[in-house]
Structures are given as structure tokens and as C-alpha cells.
Scaffold this active site. Structure first.
Site, PDB file in Angstrom:
ATOM      1  N   ASP A 236     -56.797   8.641  14.650  1.00  0.00           N
ATOM      2  CA  ASP A 236     -57.587   9.670  15.336  1.00  0.00           C
ATOM      3  C   ASP A 236     -59.102   9.501  15.166  1.00  0.00           C
ATOM      4  OD1 ASP A 236     -55.271  10.814  16.198  1.00  0.00           O
ATOM      5  OD2 ASP A 236     -55.271  12.459  14.750  1.00  0.00           O
ATOM      6  N   LYS A 410     -59.349  -8.857  -3.153  1.00  0.00           N
ATOM      7  CA  LYS A 410     -60.235  -9.820  -2.490  1.00  0.00           C
ATOM      8  C   LYS A 410     -61.616  -9.210  -2.295  1.00  0.00           C
ATOM      9  CE  LYS A 410     -56.120 -10.588   0.308  1.00  0.00           C
ATOM     10  NZ  LYS A 410     -55.651 -11.914  -0.072  1.00  0.00           N
ATOM     11  N   ASP A 415     -74.735  -7.026  -8.667  1.00  0.00           N
ATOM     12  CA  ASP A 415     -75.813  -6.254  -9.313  1.00  0.00           C
ATOM     13  C   ASP A 415     -75.512  -4.769  -9.438  1.00  0.00           C
ATOM     14  OD1 ASP A 415     -77.294  -8.549  -9.625  1.00  0.00           O
ATOM     15  OD2 ASP A 415     -78.477  -8.259  -7.814  1.00  0.00           O
TER      16      ASP A 415
END
Length: 490
Positions: A236, A410, A415
Site C-alpha cells: 500500500d 549483506k 564511521d
């Protein structure tokens, strides 16, 4: 008897001559008519020379398809048209990145690059939930599916006909009966073990089904390359899912071989949902021959996130792109790192640019941390991965094997400021041969949360030290050398 032996020798000589001729033809084609990485060229030439018959078969299965441009020409034109439209629409908005907070100023060039090359819109109103287990992810997904009012778009590389999909299928069947438009897009290779009857039954239940890059003859799938590896669900335009989990009992940790399944999936609410919706629409149009761009139900108004306001781009790439946006996005993030890089991937076979960027980062004093599985699901790929990890350890990177089941997560965190997770592995196949999609999130809170997940996983990891790697046996060394040589083909 002597005559028969002589005839047999003549046949063998003729066969050898023909195979030599075909090897020469394919060698010339590989060298002069395909734009390949030189490492890939040499790998194919060695394979054709040393294993002439099997090398020929492997090339037919894994090699570059001579009809690639023709196969994906219509899909490429559709994607380019869509990208051009969005580029024109959002270029002016992109020029106002300066108006956003200073947290993402450093990534302005990357944001503009992703917009220009991949049509990746920057949205700043997203809420994100991070799932690390299949049970959490699929329970949330089932609840969202039950709330659907207009449409459900589902796309997975693998869908098993098991108890997990049985639960999802029951919800889809009920929603279709209520008048919700339900679509399921699957990859022919990933779902090659699924009976055609199941897809026929789904259609009979009012669910629209499409197959990406179908097999030529029944289940005979000769093409390993150009698979649609994306995992997307859009409901939706209110909520979307993207990440590493496919649909199957192993992703719930119920497979004896793999045990606990550690993965990462994102649940998104906000403007990025529309980007995932457009990605699904382009893939569906290509596979099903239906133009969803003309379907008004696909464009119900998207709901904004309620609280987190995470800034995000959805980056997709595939063999229909002339560039490699997912790879380039990874490369820019790695090259721009100042303090730390955290990478999780089941397959670590980087191309030369990514590999050198990581080596340079590690040798420059940046904390480079790489986590891979402790067990293989694809043997050749695993030993090639182990070889590259060995080089990273020698360069000063911190490398680990995940020992509590199988690691399929994956992505990376840089930083503590930006994360990029999705369907793309850190390997050449994901960069150039598969259709992939990643979410790049410019948000310090979410980046630190993902970094904390990595550190939590370290509790069940073993570090690959210089001494540990040097102590591997001769058999492991041989496996690594062979698989490293073949890595451009994997």
C-alpha cells in the site's frame, strides 16, 4: 578389430580437432568481442585450455551471454525512461541538500552521484526497523500483509513451498479474495525446485504471478548469470521490506546443515517506500509484460515515517546498467572512511577496485572489520572468500568467521554515520551479473545500531589472526589457490 580401433582413433582425433577449433573460437570471442576484466579473460582462457570439454560447458552456463543486450534492451529502456523522469523531477531538490543537517554534508557528492547514475532519490522522512532473525522479520511481515487494503507486491529470489510460505500464502489468498491486488515475482533459477503446480494454484486463488528470466525448456535452466537476486515487499506504499532473507524454512534457522540463520532485513516506512515500489514495478513490467505505471492503485499516497526521519537512498543495479551503482556506492563509502568500516557478507570476492580500497584503508590505520560465515553454502565461493580474507588479515584488517550457524547478512557501516544493507554480496557476481538492490541510510543513530549488531555478533565469532591463517593445511591452500584463480567466474 584393428579396423574398429582405427576408426575409434579417427573419431577421437576428429573430436579433439573440433573441440580445439571451438576453444579457439570462444577464446577469440572472449578476448576481442567482450569488455571483460582482464582477470576474467585469463580465467576463462585457462579453463578452456586445460579442461577443453568441461570448459566449453562451463562457458555456456556461466559465460557472458551473447544476446545479453537484446534480452534486456526493453528492460533497460524502461528503466532509463523511469530514471530520466525521476532525475528531472528531483534534480532541483538535490541541490538543496545544504538545507539538511550537517550529518550528511560529507556525503553530498555520493548522494548526487547515486541520483545521477541510478535515479536514487533522497528521502528524509523514513522510519526503519532492523531485523536480524527470520522469525522477527516474517512475523512483522505477516502482520503488515494482514493490514493491506490496496495492493501487495512481493519479490524474492527464492520462495520455498514449505510451512513458511504456507503461512504467507494463506494471508495472500484471503487478501486477494477481499479485492486487494496481490503480485508475486520470483526468479526462475532461485525457484527451480518449486513445482509449476504451485504457481498455477496461486493464480487460481486470484494471486498474480510472474517469473523472471524463465528457463528455456521446463526446468532446464542453462543461464546461471543475470538472476534477479532482489528481495522486496511493498504494501500500500505504506511499508516496504528489503534485505537478505528469502522465503524458506532455512531462513527461520530450521535447516540442519546451516542451523541458526543470521541475516539482516529492513522494514521501512516513509518516502523510500516509493523508490522500492518503482523498483518492483520496473521488474514486474519486464517479467509479466504488464504496465503497472498505468495502474492508479500502485500510486496511492505514501505515508511518511512518524518519528525517526532517517535519510535514505535506494540503490539498484544489474546487468542492464552500463554502470555498477551498487559497487560504486560501496567503493565511495569505503574510500571516504575516516575511522572504521564494518562489513558482513557471506561471499567476499571483491573486484580489484573494492579490494584495493579496503587494503589501502587497512594499511592507513582505519579499523577495517570483515565478518564471513564459518561454513560454506557454495564451496568454490567460500574458499575464494577465505583467500581474499587472508590478504586482508595480512594488511592489518580484523577478520572473523561467524560460528553460530550461517551468516547471510549483506552490507557495511562506515564511521558510525552511514550504513548500506540489502541484497548485494561483496562479490563480483552481485556487482555485475545479478539484479540487486541496497538501502543506503545516512543516519548516525541507525548506523551505530547496526555497528552494535556487528559487535554483538563478535561474541560468537572466531578471529582469523595472522598466525591462525598461516597454520592452515596444504589442502586448504590448494583449494584457495584454485578458487582464487577462478574467482572472476564465480
Amino acid at each position: 578389430m584393428e579396423i574398429a580401433a582405427e576408426v575409434l582413433r579417427d573419431i577421437e582425433m576428429l573430436f579433439a580437432e573440433r573441440m580445439f577449433l571451438w576453444n579457439v573460437v570462444f577464446a577469440v570471442f572472449i578476448v576481442f568481442f567482450q569488455r571483460r576484466d582482464p582477470r576474467g579473460v585469463w580465467a576463462w582462457l585457462l579453463l578452456l585450455y586445460f579442461i577443453p570439454v568441461l570448459g566449453f560447458v562451463f562457458y555456456l552456463l556461466f559465460g557472458q551471454d551473447m544476446r545479453k543486450r537484446k534480452m534486456f534492451r526493453m528492460k533497460e529502456l524502461e528503466d532509463q525512461l523511469n530514471v530520466a523522469i525521476r532525475r528531472q523531477e528531483h534534480r532541483l531538490k538535490a541541490m538543496r541538500i545544504e538545507d539538511l543537517d550537517a550529518e550528511i554534508q560529507e556525503y553530498k557528492d555520493l548522494i548526487l552521484y547515486n541520483l545521477d547514475t541510478a535515479g536514487a532519490m533522497l528521502s528524509a522522512d523514513n522510519d526503519i526497523d532492523i531485523f536480524r532473525t527470520g522469525s522477527e522479520k516474517f512475523e512483522a511481515l505477516l502482520e503488515d500483509l494482514k493490514k493491506a487494503e490496496h495492493f501487495i507486491n512481493i519479490q524474492y529470489y527464492i520462495i520455498r513451498n514449505d510451512e513458511l510460505f504456507g503461512r504467507i500464502r494463506e494471508v495472500l489468498r484471503k487478501k486477494a479474495a477481499e479485492g486487494v491486488e496481490v503480485r508475486v515475482l520470483f526468479d526462475a533459477m532461485g525457484c527451480r525446485a518449486v513445482s509449476r503446480n504451485m504457481w498455477k494454484e496461486l493464480r487460481g486463488e486470484g494471486i498474480l504471478v510472474a517469473e523472471f528470466f524463465p528457463a528455456i525448456l521446463g526446468r532446464l535452466q542453462l543461464r546461471i548469470n543475470y538472476r534477479n537476486h532482489r528481495k522486496i515487499v511493498v504494501i500500500d506504499n505504506k511499508v516496504a521490506y528489503v534485505g537478505g532473507f528469502n522465503v524458506g524454512r532455512e531462513y527461520l534457522g530450521l535447516h540442519k546443515k546451516f542451523g541458526h540463520w543470521r541475516d539482516t532485513h529492513l522494514r521501512i516506512a516513509g518516502g523510500a517506500v516509493v523508490s522500492l515500489q518503482m523498483r518492483f514495478i520496473m521488474d514486474w513490467n519486464y517479467a509479466a509484460g504488464e504496465n503497472l505505471l498505468q495502474n492508479p492503485r500502485m500510486f496511492v499516497e505514501a505515508a511518511s515515517g512518524k518519528s525517526e526521519n532517517c535519510k535514505m537512498q535506494i540503490i539498484s543495479s544489474g546487468p542492464d546498467h552500463t554502470a555498477q551503482p551498487v559497487r560504486d556506492n560501496y567503493l565511495r563509502l569505503i574510500a571516504g572512511a575516516r575511522h572504521s568500516i564494518y562489513i558482513q557478507t557471506p561471499y567476499f570476492i571483491p573486484d580489484e577496485s573494492i579490494f584495493n580500497a579496503l587494503l589501502l584503508a587497512a594499511r592507513s590505520g582505519i579499523s577495517v572489520n570483515i565478518m564471513i560465515p564459518c561454513k560454506p553454502d557454495h564451496l568454490f565461493v567460500y574458499w575464494a572468500t577465505y583467500s581474499y580474507v587472508g590478504d586482508m588479515v595480512a594488511a592489518g584488517a580484523n577478520c572473523y568467521t561467524y560460528n553460530d550457524g550461517f551468516l547471510h547478512s549483506k552490507g557495511l557501516v562506515v564511521d558510525g554515520e552511514v550504513l548500506c544493507y540489502g541484497t548485494a554480496n561483496m562479490d563480483i557476481r552481485s556487482f555485475a551479473l545479478n539484479f540487486e538492490v541496497n538501502a543506503t541510510v545516512y543516519d548516525r543513530k541507525k548506523a551505530l545500531e547496526m555497528e552494535s549488531c556487528f559487535k554483538e555478533d563478535l561474541k560468537v565469532c572466531r578471529q582469523i589472526t595472522v598466525e591462525f591463517y598461516a597454520g592452515r593445511g596444504i589442502l586448504v591452500r590448494v583449494k584457495e589457490q584454485i578458487c582464487r584463480l577462478l574467482s572472476p567466474l564465480l
